[in-house]
Design a protein around this motif. Sequence first.
Motif, PDB file in Angstrom:
ATOM      1  N   UNK A 120       0.869  -1.174   0.000  1.00 27.11           N
ATOM      2  CA  UNK A 120       0.000   0.000   0.000  1.00 27.11           C
ATOM      3  C   UNK A 120       0.908   1.227   0.000  1.00 27.11           C
ATOM      4  N   UNK A 121       0.746   2.081  -1.012  1.00 27.63           N
ATOM      5  CA  UNK A 121       1.684   3.185  -1.227  1.00 27.63           C
ATOM      6  C   UNK A 121       0.929   4.504  -1.259  1.00 27.63           C
ATOM      7  N   UNK A 122       1.473   5.480  -0.543  1.00 25.94           N
ATOM      8  CA  UNK A 122       0.925   6.830  -0.522  1.00 25.94           C
ATOM      9  C   UNK A 122       1.890   7.762  -1.238  1.00 25.94           C
ATOM     10  N   UNK A 123       1.360   8.615  -2.115  1.00 28.64           N
ATOM     11  CA  UNK A 123       2.171   9.567  -2.853  1.00 28.64           C
ATOM     12  C   UNK A 123       2.124  10.942  -2.176  1.00 28.64           C
ATOM     13  N   UNK A 173       1.669  -4.103 -11.398  1.00 30.84           N
ATOM     14  CA  UNK A 173       2.386  -5.091 -10.587  1.00 30.84           C
ATOM     15  C   UNK A 173       1.547  -5.598  -9.417  1.00 30.84           C
ATOM     16  N   UNK A 174       0.309  -5.138  -9.311  1.00 35.88           N
ATOM     17  CA  UNK A 174      -0.576  -5.641  -8.269  1.00 35.88           C
ATOM     18  C   UNK A 174      -0.512  -4.901  -6.956  1.00 35.88           C
ATOM     19  N   UNK A 175       0.155  -3.745  -6.923  1.00 36.73           N
ATOM     20  CA  UNK A 175       0.226  -2.948  -5.698  1.00 36.73           C
ATOM     21  C   UNK A 175      -0.897  -1.907  -5.686  1.00 36.73           C
ATOM     22  N   UNK A 176      -1.153  -1.323  -4.517  1.00 38.48           N
ATOM     23  CA  UNK A 176      -2.250  -0.375  -4.358  1.00 38.48           C
ATOM     24  C   UNK A 176      -1.729   1.007  -3.999  1.00 38.48           C
ATOM     25  N   UNK A 177      -2.029   1.983  -4.850  1.00 35.91           N
ATOM     26  CA  UNK A 177      -1.757   3.377  -4.534  1.00 35.91           C
ATOM     27  C   UNK A 177      -2.983   3.910  -3.813  1.00 35.91           C
ATOM     28  N   UNK A 178      -2.838   4.209  -2.520  1.00 35.03           N
ATOM     29  CA  UNK A 178      -4.002   4.510  -1.695  1.00 35.03           C
ATOM     30  C   UNK A 178      -4.382   5.983  -1.704  1.00 35.03           C
ATOM     31  N   UNK A 179      -3.533   6.836  -2.269  1.00 32.10           N
ATOM     32  CA  UNK A 179      -3.863   8.250  -2.323  1.00 32.10           C
ATOM     33  C   UNK A 179      -2.676   9.103  -2.686  1.00 32.10           C
ATOM     34  N   UNK A 180      -2.947  10.392  -2.875  1.00 27.24           N
ATOM     35  CA  UNK A 180      -1.879  11.354  -3.183  1.00 27.24           C
ATOM     36  C   UNK A 180      -2.131  12.640  -2.421  1.00 27.24           C
ATOM     37  N   UNK A 181      -1.115  13.096  -1.712  1.00 28.91           N
ATOM     38  CA  UNK A 181      -1.117  14.427  -1.120  1.00 28.91           C
ATOM     39  C   UNK A 181      -0.412  15.345  -2.114  1.00 28.91           C
ATOM     40  N   UNK A 182      -1.083  16.393  -2.565  1.00 30.74           N
ATOM     41  CA  UNK A 182      -0.529  17.292  -3.588  1.00 30.74           C
ATOM     42  C   UNK A 182      -0.341  18.676  -2.993  1.00 30.74           C
ATOM     43  N   UNK A 183       0.869  19.212  -3.091  1.00 31.55           N
ATOM     44  CA  UNK A 183       1.147  20.555  -2.613  1.00 31.55           C
ATOM     45  C   UNK A 183       0.513  21.596  -3.521  1.00 31.55           C
ATOM     46  N   UNK A 184      -0.308  22.482  -2.961  1.00 36.13           N
ATOM     47  CA  UNK A 184      -1.010  23.502  -3.743  1.00 36.13           C
ATOM     48  C   UNK A 184      -0.846  24.859  -3.068  1.00 36.13           C
ATOM     49  N   UNK A 185      -1.226  25.911  -3.766  1.00 37.03           N
ATOM     50  CA  UNK A 185      -1.293  27.262  -3.207  1.00 37.03           C
ATOM     51  C   UNK A 185      -2.692  27.813  -3.463  1.00 37.03           C
ATOM     52  N   UNK A 186      -2.955  29.018  -2.956  1.00 40.20           N
ATOM     53  CA  UNK A 186      -4.266  29.628  -3.187  1.00 40.20           C
ATOM     54  C   UNK A 186      -4.496  29.887  -4.664  1.00 40.20           C
ATOM     55  N   UNK A 187      -3.400  30.162  -5.398  1.00 37.70           N
ATOM     56  CA  UNK A 187      -3.510  30.464  -6.831  1.00 37.70           C
ATOM     57  C   UNK A 187      -3.400  29.219  -7.706  1.00 37.70           C
ATOM     58  N   UNK A 188      -2.881  28.114  -7.158  1.00 37.36           N
ATOM     59  CA  UNK A 188      -2.618  26.930  -7.968  1.00 37.36           C
ATOM     60  C   UNK A 188      -3.178  25.688  -7.278  1.00 37.36           C
ATOM     61  N   UNK A 189      -4.270  25.166  -7.836  1.00 31.13           N
ATOM     62  CA  UNK A 189      -4.871  23.962  -7.289  1.00 31.13           C
ATOM     63  C   UNK A 189      -4.316  22.714  -7.959  1.00 31.13           C
ATOM     64  N   UNK A 190      -5.024  21.612  -7.783  1.00 34.45           N
ATOM     65  CA  UNK A 190      -4.626  20.361  -8.429  1.00 34.45           C
ATOM     66  C   UNK A 190      -5.066  20.416  -9.892  1.00 34.45           C
ATOM     67  N   UNK A 227      -6.501   7.610  -9.988  1.00 32.55           N
ATOM     68  CA  UNK A 227      -7.684   6.857  -9.581  1.00 32.55           C
ATOM     69  C   UNK A 227      -7.896   6.790  -8.072  1.00 32.55           C
ATOM     70  N   UNK A 228      -6.913   7.170  -7.261  1.00 29.75           N
ATOM     71  CA  UNK A 228      -7.050   7.134  -5.801  1.00 29.75           C
ATOM     72  C   UNK A 228      -7.432   8.518  -5.272  1.00 29.75           C
ATOM     73  N   UNK A 229      -7.853   8.609  -4.018  1.00 31.24           N
ATOM     74  CA  UNK A 229      -8.213   9.913  -3.446  1.00 31.24           C
ATOM     75  C   UNK A 229      -7.039  10.893  -3.451  1.00 31.24           C
ATOM     76  N   UNK A 230      -7.344  12.166  -3.714  1.00 37.33           N
ATOM     77  CA  UNK A 230      -6.332  13.229  -3.747  1.00 37.33           C
ATOM     78  C   UNK A 230      -6.626  14.214  -2.622  1.00 37.33           C
TER      79      UNK A 230
END
Length: 382
Positions: free
Chosen positions: A2-5, A28-45, A54-57
Amino acid sequence: MRILFLVQGEGRGHLTQALSLAQILHSAGHQVIGAIVGVTAERGVPSFFSEKFTAPITPIFSPGLVYNAGTNELQPVKTTIQAIRYARPFWRSLKQVRTIIDTQRPDVVVNFYEMLGGLTYALLRPSVPMVCIAHQYLAFHPNFQRPKNQWFYEQAFKINTRLTCLGARELLALSFDKQADAPGQGVRVVPPLLRQEVTQMKPTNGDFLLAYVTQPGLNVELLKAHRQHPQIRMDGFHAGVNVPNQVIDDTLTYHAIDGKRFLDFMARCKAIVTTAGFESVCEAAYLGKPALMIPQPNHFEQACNAIDGQRAGVGVASNSFDLDQLLAYLPKHDTQVNERFRAWYGQGYFMFLAALNRAATPTSKPSSGGFFWTRVRHLLRS
C-alpha cells in the motif's frame, strides 16, 4: 504493498511522474491509496492529474515558486521570502501530512520532490519509510555537470532539494541515461518515468518544428526566428492562445495549450523547441525527436537539464530561440541515442519496484534523529 504519494504540484513534471509510477504499481498488483498534492491559493490540483489519478487526492498548502509575471523568470529571493511569510500555515500542513500517514498507514510513502515530505520526516518523524523520486537528485551526483557562474542559484537549488528529501530511505534520481549510483550521497540512478500515452505512440518523421511557448520573451524570439526562416513550417503551443488553431501565415500556426494534442504533434514533428523541463525533453527523446532546450532565466534546474541533455545527446542547449543552432545540429543528431534511451527506460519497471520493496522491508532502520542531522551536515557542506 500500500503506497501513498506526496507530489509537488508546481508545473506538470512531478505530477506526470506520479501518474506514470501509479501505472507501474497497478500493473504489478500494488495499491496506490492516495496522493497528497502541494497547492497554493492560486494553484490547485490540475485537471489532467485529478481526472487520471484513480485514488483519493488531498490538496495541502505548500509555498510555491515565485516567477516574474512578465518574463517568467524564476525569482529565488522572493520565493524564500514567501516561504518564510507562510511559515505558520506551512507548519499546519506538516501536521496534516503526519496525520494522514498515521491514519492511512501505507507501507511506503513516495515523495515526488514535495518539501512537505522532507520537513514532515525531519520534524515530525513518521515511522513509515519514504522514498524520494526526482531528476533533481542528480545534483548530488559527483559527475553531474552544472552551469558556471551561477553560485547563488546553485546554493538555493541545493538547499531546496535537500529539504525535500530529509529522512528518505532512498533517493531515486531520474536520468537521461544510465550512470553509476552515488552511494555516498544515497543516490540511485534510475530511468525516467513516462506515461503510457507516450510509450504507446507510433512516431513518424514530419517536416515541421514544434515549439512550446510559455514565456512572453520566448514568443518574441519565435517570431524573430520565423521571420529569419519563413520557409520552415513551425507549430507553437502558446500559453496566450485560446483557440485550437491560430494561423499566423502559411508556415506558422499557434495552438492553445492541450497536453493530448501536443503529444500528437510531438510524435509527428521533425524536432522540438522547448524550455529545459526534464519531462518534456524525455518524452521527445523517447519519440526520437531532437530538442533545442532553452532554460528559463535564473532557473538553475533547467540550466542543469539543458547541459545534461546535451551531454546525453538528446538535443542541444541554447540560451535563446536560435533556429540556426538547431538546424546545424539536426544532421549531426545520433539516432542511436534515442534507441539507447528507450532501452534505458525499459529497465525502470523492475528498478522502481525493487526500490519500493527494499524500503518496505529494510534490513535496518536509520535513526530518525541521526539521519536528520546527517542530512543537515551534508547541506552545510554543500
